[in-house]
Design an enzyme around this catalytic site. Structure first.
Site, PDB file in Angstrom:
ATOM      1  N   GLY A  12      11.110   9.425   1.677  1.00 48.84           N
ATOM      2  CA  GLY A  12      11.900   9.757   0.484  1.00 48.84           C
ATOM      3  C   GLY A  12      13.084   8.851   0.201  1.00 48.84           C
ATOM      4  O   GLY A  12      14.042   9.275  -0.454  1.00 48.84           O
ATOM      5  N   ARG A  91      -1.056  11.286  -2.787  1.00 52.17           N
ATOM      6  CA  ARG A  91      -2.326  11.920  -3.140  1.00 52.17           C
ATOM      7  C   ARG A  91      -2.663  11.529  -4.572  1.00 52.17           C
ATOM      8  O   ARG A  91      -1.798  11.608  -5.458  1.00 52.17           O
ATOM      9  CB  ARG A  91      -2.224  13.431  -3.010  1.00 52.17           C
ATOM     10  CG  ARG A  91      -3.590  14.059  -3.011  1.00 52.17           C
ATOM     11  CD  ARG A  91      -3.635  15.520  -2.709  1.00 52.17           C
ATOM     12  NE  ARG A  91      -4.939  15.851  -2.148  1.00 52.17           N
ATOM     13  CZ  ARG A  91      -5.449  17.067  -2.144  1.00 52.17           C
ATOM     14  NH1 ARG A  91      -4.779  18.077  -2.618  1.00 52.17           N
ATOM     15  NH2 ARG A  91      -6.649  17.290  -1.633  1.00 52.17           N
ATOM     16  N   ILE A  92      -3.905  11.108  -4.756  1.00 53.89           N
ATOM     17  CA  ILE A  92      -4.324  10.684  -6.104  1.00 53.89           C
ATOM     18  C   ILE A  92      -4.390  11.907  -7.010  1.00 53.89           C
ATOM     19  O   ILE A  92      -4.849  12.971  -6.608  1.00 53.89           O
ATOM     20  CB  ILE A  92      -5.676   9.945  -6.007  1.00 53.89           C
ATOM     21  CG1 ILE A  92      -5.423   8.723  -5.132  1.00 53.89           C
ATOM     22  CG2 ILE A  92      -6.217   9.600  -7.405  1.00 53.89           C
ATOM     23  CD1 ILE A  92      -6.359   7.608  -5.212  1.00 53.89           C
ATOM     24  N   ASN A 107       5.597   6.201 -11.540  1.00 48.30           N
ATOM     25  CA  ASN A 107       5.373   5.865 -10.125  1.00 48.30           C
ATOM     26  C   ASN A 107       6.031   4.529  -9.808  1.00 48.30           C
ATOM     27  O   ASN A 107       6.268   3.718 -10.710  1.00 48.30           O
ATOM     28  CB  ASN A 107       3.864   5.755  -9.862  1.00 48.30           C
ATOM     29  CG  ASN A 107       3.553   5.493  -8.402  1.00 48.30           C
ATOM     30  OD1 ASN A 107       4.160   6.080  -7.498  1.00 48.30           O
ATOM     31  ND2 ASN A 107       2.613   4.592  -8.141  1.00 48.30           N
ATOM     32  N   HIS A 109       5.396   1.181  -7.286  1.00 48.42           N
ATOM     33  CA  HIS A 109       4.394   0.567  -6.420  1.00 48.42           C
ATOM     34  C   HIS A 109       4.992  -0.688  -5.780  1.00 48.42           C
ATOM     35  O   HIS A 109       5.599  -1.497  -6.485  1.00 48.42           O
ATOM     36  CB  HIS A 109       3.149   0.212  -7.245  1.00 48.42           C
ATOM     37  CG  HIS A 109       2.066  -0.347  -6.396  1.00 48.42           C
ATOM     38  ND1 HIS A 109       1.331   0.436  -5.532  1.00 48.42           N
ATOM     39  CD2 HIS A 109       1.619  -1.620  -6.228  1.00 48.42           C
ATOM     40  CE1 HIS A 109       0.475  -0.334  -4.892  1.00 48.42           C
ATOM     41  NE2 HIS A 109       0.619  -1.582  -5.283  1.00 48.42           N
ATOM     42  N   GLU A 142      -4.994   7.495 -15.782  1.00 42.20           N
ATOM     43  CA  GLU A 142      -6.116   8.051 -15.010  1.00 42.20           C
ATOM     44  C   GLU A 142      -6.555   7.155 -13.847  1.00 42.20           C
ATOM     45  O   GLU A 142      -7.255   7.602 -12.946  1.00 42.20           O
ATOM     46  CB  GLU A 142      -7.317   8.322 -15.930  1.00 42.20           C
ATOM     47  CG  GLU A 142      -7.111   9.457 -16.922  1.00 42.20           C
ATOM     48  CD  GLU A 142      -6.353   9.036 -18.181  1.00 42.20           C
ATOM     49  OE1 GLU A 142      -5.848   7.882 -18.252  1.00 42.20           O
ATOM     50  OE2 GLU A 142      -6.259   9.862 -19.093  1.00 42.20           O
ATOM     51  N   ASP A 145      -2.792   3.129  -9.983  1.00 44.36           N
ATOM     52  CA  ASP A 145      -1.766   2.087 -10.218  1.00 44.36           C
ATOM     53  C   ASP A 145      -2.094   1.210 -11.429  1.00 44.36           C
ATOM     54  O   ASP A 145      -1.857  -0.007 -11.403  1.00 44.36           O
ATOM     55  CB  ASP A 145      -1.581   1.218  -8.950  1.00 44.36           C
ATOM     56  CG  ASP A 145      -1.121   2.037  -7.753  1.00 44.36           C
ATOM     57  OD1 ASP A 145      -0.316   2.966  -7.941  1.00 44.36           O
ATOM     58  OD2 ASP A 145      -1.574   1.756  -6.630  1.00 44.36           O
ATOM     59  N   GLU A 174      13.031  -1.916  -4.858  1.00 51.64           N
ATOM     60  CA  GLU A 174      12.539  -0.628  -5.366  1.00 51.64           C
ATOM     61  C   GLU A 174      13.711   0.292  -5.659  1.00 51.64           C
ATOM     62  O   GLU A 174      13.740   0.998  -6.671  1.00 51.64           O
ATOM     63  CB  GLU A 174      11.627   0.052  -4.335  1.00 51.64           C
ATOM     64  CG  GLU A 174      10.317  -0.652  -4.094  1.00 51.64           C
ATOM     65  CD  GLU A 174       9.408   0.143  -3.154  1.00 51.64           C
ATOM     66  OE1 GLU A 174       9.330   1.366  -3.281  1.00 51.64           O
ATOM     67  OE2 GLU A 174       8.781  -0.481  -2.288  1.00 51.64           O
TER      68      GLU A 174
END
Ligand code: GRF
Length: 200
Positions: A12, A91-92, A107, A109, A142, A145, A174
């Site tokens: 986190g 989790r996808i 998100n 990455h 959908e 990434d 990030e």
């Protein structure tokens, strides 16, 4: 005040940096809830210590990925956040979930997408021998990434780097990139045209 709902599975550090920036007044938002699908995640422990609203639903408590998500949706719909912030959520998400919260799920990455999507991106970029890498903040669609890119930050890769050193260099970026991206989103002066995230 815009409401952010955080989803995480691990340490986190991105969530904590965002929260620190909120507390310092650098980001005008509030964290309305922090969710983890792992009860022992360090991130959820920290969120509790900070007195934030926390929620845990472990994958194994549900018969399918979709059933698990329906549980998460109940929490989200109760809180009605403006954005759902994936911060190391491992989790996808199903198409149903992504479609329900279109252009609300964000998100981060640890690579320059569309290169190196998926897991262990930093290590794979290092193995490939790229000279630059970085991080990408993007909307979730959908695919894995593949959503529209909000912003990217770049780091050099040095010959003497270990994968761990590269990972650390990217993580520092990030921590800057996520707050920067959220500032833009919260400001609301943007639109999406096709795949392109455009500032207005
Ligand atoms: C980060 O590298 C992020 O890019 C990826 O998962 C990692 C999460 O790290 N999606 P942390 O839990 O925020 O420290």
């Amino acid at each position: 005040m815009k409401k952010l709902f955080v989803m995480l599975s691990g340490r986190g550090s991105n969530f904590l940096k965002i929260y620190e920036n909120i507390k310092k007044g650098h980001l005008k938002a509030e964290i309305c809830g922090v969710f983890s699908n792992k009860k022992d995640a360090l991130g959820i422990k920290k969120a509790k210590e900070e007195g934030l609203k926390t929620f845990i639903l472990e994958n194994k408590e549900f018969s399918s990925r979709r059933e698990h998500e329906i549980g998460i949706e109940k929490i989200i719909d109760e809180l009605s956040p403006d954005f759902i912030i994936l911060a190391g959520y491992m989790r996808i998400l199903t198409e149903e979930f992504v479609k329900k919260y279109k252009w609300k799920i964000v998100n981060i990455h640890p690579a320059l997408l569309p290169s190196f999507p998926g897991v262990e991106a930093q290590k794979r970029a290092w193995e490939y021998g790229v000279k630059f890498s970085g991080c990408t903040v993007h909307f979730v669609d959908e695919g894995v990434d593949t959503g529209p890119i909000i912003l990217q930050r770049i780091v050099p890769v040095f010959d003497e780097d270990t994968p761990e050193e590269l990972e650390e260099r990217i993580l520092k970026e990030e921590h800057i990139a996520y707050t920067e991206a959220l500032k833009i989103l919260i400001e609301g002066k943007w639109k999406i045209e096709g795949r392109r995230f455009i500032l207005q």
